[in-house]
Write an enzyme that holds these catalytic residues in place. Structure first.
Site, mmCIF file in Angstrom:
data_model
loop_
_atom_site.group_PDB
_atom_site.id
_atom_site.type_symbol
_atom_site.label_atom_id
_atom_site.label_comp_id
_atom_site.label_asym_id
_atom_site.label_seq_id
_atom_site.Cartn_x
_atom_site.Cartn_y
_atom_site.Cartn_z
ATOM 1 C CE1 TYR A 143 -3.210 -2.810 -0.001
ATOM 2 C CE2 TYR A 143 -4.030 -2.030 2.090
ATOM 3 C CZ TYR A 143 -4.113 -2.890 1.018
ATOM 4 O OH TYR A 143 -5.124 -3.824 0.968
ATOM 5 C CE LYS A 194 0.900 -17.750 -2.842
ATOM 6 N NZ LYS A 194 0.096 -18.978 -2.744
ATOM 7 C CG ASP A 226 -2.560 -20.035 -0.890
ATOM 8 O OD1 ASP A 226 -1.781 -19.894 0.067
ATOM 9 O OD2 ASP A 226 -2.246 -20.691 -1.912
ATOM 10 C CG ASP A 250 -7.401 -4.152 3.687
ATOM 11 O OD1 ASP A 250 -8.406 -4.072 4.411
ATOM 12 O OD2 ASP A 250 -7.217 -3.434 2.679
ATOM 13 C CG ASP A 254 -12.884 -6.409 5.647
ATOM 14 O OD1 ASP A 254 -12.438 -5.838 6.658
ATOM 15 O OD2 ASP A 254 -13.437 -5.802 4.706
#
Ligand code: NAD
Length: 363
Positions: A143, A194, A226, A250, A254
């Site tokens: 980001y 990852k 994943d 992020d 959620d």
């Protein structure tokens, strides 16, 4: 122990002012019940900051935030500001506050209230008793990484670029927050990466191993992002503290929030610098703004996190959680968590009910 606290209230846009209004009632109950002196200073941020001054994070608002002992933010954004320049969008205020206040650690608990087990989209046995904490890195990663942007290539086509970058120091400090958090919980950290594809998260894994050596009582596990997404809906109770990068956090937080029934239930804390910021994880919900439909519980629970993390007072956090639990046990529900046989109430009635329960608990 200090009794006098300065709190910056940044209601923001949409349902922000409604939910912060209810949280303010909770602060007032704590103030009188505990004999505290709370100085509450309200300042515009996001779209309302832009309307007032032409900038989503007005200088005076930043000053108020920086001089406070803690910040409570509602939410920012809305359709009215979707067409203005990217650098002036309401959401930029959040990035500005996080970087100015050096809030590199975002703590998002996903804890299910027993009265709401059936509001989850998952089966009772999967979520009952769920209590996990997502620790998300907040000021680095893709980001913020450079180079970034959209460029035109010599052949006239365009290319979009973002960069995932983490230094050893950035990884170390967030992983330490996760281990410190785990020490006060079930002593297990799961680091999400990852590392099989992204070198930056390979480094993340290496540093996590190094930090773990300083916490012999805490177990460290690694999981690919994943697989983590899959495990969160398959068997979320296997996790205690999840620590991960800005973007993975992020998305996963959620997802974790929905395990508990509604995005309107989950508080968060952003820590790192002198002043920490507390906010519900939801946005400004323009679809229900101004209709007395917003669930104020995430913001009310954020007040509890403020007392625990910024004021080092655990008791008010427990009182608030218990007050919420008993209001839910009485069958009161805002529309987002409504189910058959329960009583639907608006934002204000929900806030008043929790405030009343809290008063009883403090006495
Ligand atoms: P949102 O969280 O605002 O809403 C998603 C859905 O959840 C909507 O249907 C909404 O009605 C519902 N919802 C959210 N909070 C609720 C609550 N407290 N009670 C009941 N229902 C609730 O996300 P969105 O629709 O993607 O975004 C709307 C605006 O909010 C956008 O401008 C976005 O950029 C902004 N946003 C801000 C923040 C923040 O301030 N931290 C976070 C996310 C989105």
């Amino acid at each position: 122990m200090k009794n006098d606290y300065r709190i910056a209230l940044l209601p923001g846009d949409g349902i922000g002012p409604e939910v912060v209004g209810e949280a303010k009632k909770i602060l007032q109950v704590l103030e009188s019940g505990m004999g505290l002196k709370l100085t509450l200073e309200t300042a515009p941020v996001g779209g309302s900051g832009y309307e007032a001054t032409g900038h989503p994070l007005p200088e005076d608002t930043l000053k108020t935030a920086m001089n406070a002992d803690a910040i409570l933010l509602g939410a920012v954004g809305g359709p009215k500001w979707e067409k203005i320049d990217f650098s002036l969008r309401p959401e930029r205020a959040l990035l500005g506050l996080r970087s100015e206040l050096k809030l590199f650690a975002n703590l998002r608990p996903a804890k299910i209230f027993s009265a709401l087990v059936d509001a989850s989209t998952l089966k009772r046995e999967v979520v009952e008793g769920l209590d996990l904490m997502v620790v998300r890195e907040l000021t680095g990663g893709i980001y913020f990484g450079k180079p970034r942007g959209i460029e035109t290539l010599p052949d006239g086509t365009r290319r979009g670029v973002n960069t995932l970058v983490y230094t050893e120091a950035e990884i170390e400090r967030i992983v330490k927050v996760a281990f410190e958090t785990a020490l006060k919980r079930n002593k297990k950290v799961t680091s999400v990466d990852k590392a099989n594809v992204l070198e930056a998260t390979g480094l993340w894994r290496e540093i996590a191993e190094q930090v773990a050596k300083g916490y012999p009582d805490v177990t460290l596990e690694h999981i690919y992002v994943d697989n983590c997404a899959m495990q969160l809906v398959r068997a979320p109770k296997q996790f205690d503290v999840l620590v991960t990068t800005n973007m993975f956090g992020d998305i996963l937080s959620d997802q974790a929030s929905m395990l508990t029934g509604s995005i309107g239930m989950l508080p968060s804390a952003s820590l790192g610098g002198k002043t920490a910021m507390y906010e519900p994880i939801h946005g400004s919900a323009p679809d229900i703004a101004g209709k007395d439909l917003a669930n104020p519980l995430a913001t009310i629970l954020s007040v509890g996190m403020m007392f625990k993390h910024s004021f080092d007072r655990e008791e008010p956090n427990l009182w608030i959680e218990n007050a919420v639990e008993s209001v839910l046990a009485q069958g009161l529900r805002t529309r987002d968590i409504m189910s058959k046989g329960m009583k639907e109430v608006g934002t204000v009635e929900m806030g008043d009910s929790v405030a009343r329960e809290l008063e009883k608990l403090i006495q």
